[in-house]
Design an enzyme around this catalytic site. Structure first.
Site, PDB file in Angstrom:
ATOM      1  N   MET A  29       0.860  -1.193   0.000  1.00  0.00           N
ATOM      2  CA  MET A  29       0.000   0.000   0.000  1.00  0.00           C
ATOM      3  C   MET A  29       0.898   1.247   0.000  1.00  0.00           C
ATOM      4  O   MET A  29       0.469   2.336   0.390  1.00  0.00           O
ATOM      5  CB  MET A  29      -0.927  -0.002   1.215  1.00  0.00           C
ATOM      6  CG  MET A  29      -1.891  -1.188   1.195  1.00  0.00           C
ATOM      7  SD  MET A  29      -3.444  -0.873   2.023  1.00  0.00           S
ATOM      8  CE  MET A  29      -2.904  -0.654   3.685  1.00  0.00           C
ATOM      9  N   HIS A  36       9.428  -3.536   3.327  1.00  0.00           N
ATOM     10  CA  HIS A  36       8.978  -3.765   1.943  1.00  0.00           C
ATOM     11  C   HIS A  36      10.174  -4.055   1.043  1.00  0.00           C
ATOM     12  O   HIS A  36      10.122  -4.927   0.182  1.00  0.00           O
ATOM     13  CB  HIS A  36       8.296  -2.508   1.383  1.00  0.00           C
ATOM     14  CG  HIS A  36       7.020  -2.129   2.072  1.00  0.00           C
ATOM     15  ND1 HIS A  36       6.883  -0.981   2.808  1.00  0.00           N
ATOM     16  CD2 HIS A  36       5.818  -2.743   2.100  1.00  0.00           C
ATOM     17  CE1 HIS A  36       5.646  -0.892   3.262  1.00  0.00           C
ATOM     18  NE2 HIS A  36       4.975  -1.951   2.863  1.00  0.00           N
ATOM     19  N   GLN A  60     -10.264  -2.257   2.960  1.00  0.00           N
ATOM     20  CA  GLN A  60      -9.743  -2.933   4.159  1.00  0.00           C
ATOM     21  C   GLN A  60      -9.609  -2.006   5.351  1.00  0.00           C
ATOM     22  O   GLN A  60      -9.138  -2.411   6.412  1.00  0.00           O
ATOM     23  CB  GLN A  60      -8.421  -3.635   3.849  1.00  0.00           C
ATOM     24  CG  GLN A  60      -7.232  -2.712   3.582  1.00  0.00           C
ATOM     25  CD  GLN A  60      -6.013  -3.491   3.117  1.00  0.00           C
ATOM     26  OE1 GLN A  60      -5.944  -3.944   1.983  1.00  0.00           O
ATOM     27  NE2 GLN A  60      -5.033  -3.663   4.005  1.00  0.00           N
TER      28      GLN A  60
HETATM   29  O1  PAF Z   1      -0.108  -5.543   3.801  1.00  0.00           O
HETATM   30  C1  PAF Z   1      -0.521  -4.676   2.985  1.00  0.00           C
HETATM   31  O2  PAF Z   1       0.170  -3.710   2.652  1.00  0.00           O
HETATM   32  C2  PAF Z   1      -1.919  -4.816   2.406  1.00  0.00           C
HETATM   33  O3  PAF Z   1      -2.796  -5.390   3.319  1.00  0.00           O
HETATM   34  C3  PAF Z   1      -1.941  -5.575   1.060  1.00  0.00           C
HETATM   35  C4  PAF Z   1      -1.492  -7.011   1.214  1.00  0.00           C
HETATM   36  C5  PAF Z   1      -1.060  -4.873   0.044  1.00  0.00           C
HETATM   37  C6  PAF Z   1      -3.384  -5.588   0.525  1.00  0.00           C
HETATM   38  O4  PAF Z   1      -3.877  -4.313   0.351  1.00  0.00           O
END
Ligand code: PAF
Length: 257
Positions: A29, A36, A60
């Site tokens: 995100m 990341h 979400q």
């Molecule tokens: O962990 C995240 O950044 C989010 O939940 C994901 C897996 C990209 C889904 O939007």
């Protein structure tokens, strides 16, 4: 590095990849940090092509305020990914991702109802639905996910198996700051003092005798505790500090005796 904002155009490009290329995928995100980037590095080491998506998924989030305050730095993220040697970045728009207006959803009826699922109703429906869409788009051999969000990783892994998807879901170790604080985009919203305090979450999780002791210690340190529970050989906690929700987990075998 090529950037795609239009997913139909991406699908056309993806269909032209040579059959024998191994493709790794990292869904994010944005507001990228070293956690990341460790997923990106692993994907690059194990595949010929690495695809990263950046999409702040509205379905979400449980509150409009949380969605609004989620950190966004797309141009910095894109620069970081370029420096890291990523091949493709997907930047889908909400209108294209949810052309169906969230009419179709992935629903899991068991493990998504505990831990974060119990405190964030609808959260995992949003996560699983968007990850299903992203996996369909990426058509990757492997998808890399951080174990800080272990429940999310586990649900995505079982979803991919349940739906006979071709992508293997790979869980990767939590990346921590020197203080022990698990890296998270949400840490940006903490004050300098908050970041010091937040590191105590890991300390307590790794040393408390049991979950009730951990809860008591966290509360006395000023955290508001959603849960401290053990499942799947891990100890999990979700807490609030300075209005920011933090989650972390440790393997029970690694808790100091
Ligand atoms: O962990 C995240 O950044 C989010 O939940 C994901 C897996 C990209 C889904 O939007």
């Amino acid at each position: 590095m090529k950037i795609f904002e239009n997913m139909r155009e991406w699908q056309t490009a993806r269909a032209e990849f040579a059959q024998n290329l191994r493709v790794g995928f990292v869904p994010t995100m944005g507001a990228l940090h070293d956690g990341h980037l460790s997923l990106v590095d692993r994907s690059r080491a194990e595949n010929n092509v690495t695809v990263v998506s950046i999409f702040v998924n509205p379905t979400q989030f449980n509150s409009a305020d949380d969605l609004k305050s989620y950190p966004r730095h797309v141009s910095r993220d894109v620069e970081l990914l370029q420096e890291r040697g990523v091949d493709y970045v997907l930047l889908p728009h909400e209108s294209e991702m949810y052309e169906d207006r969230f009419q179709y959803q992935v629903i899991e009826n068991s493990e998504s109802k505990i831990l974060c699922g119990a405190f964030r109703p609808g959260h995992f429906e949003g996560v699983l639905t968007v990850v299903m869409k992203l996996l369909q788009l990426a058509q990757a051999d492997q998808c890399y996910m951080g174990e800080k969000d272990y429940q999310q990783f586990r649900l995505v892994q079982t979803m991919a198996r349940a739906f006979f998807m071709k992508t293997e879901i790979v869980g990767c170790p939590i990346v921590r700051e020197k203080t022990g604080l698990a890296m998270s985009s949400r840490n940006e919203r903490l004050s300098t003092f908050g970041r010091v305090q937040a590191a105590k979450l890991f300390e307590v999780l790794s040393t408390a005798r049991d979950t009730s002791t951990a809860r008591r210690e966290l509360e006395s340190l000023g955290f508001r505790v959603d849960y401290v529970e053990e499942h799947w050989g891990r100890r999990f906690a979700a807490v609030w500090l300075e209005g920011v929700r933090l989650i972390d987990n440790v393997k029970c075998a690694e808790v100091a005796q």
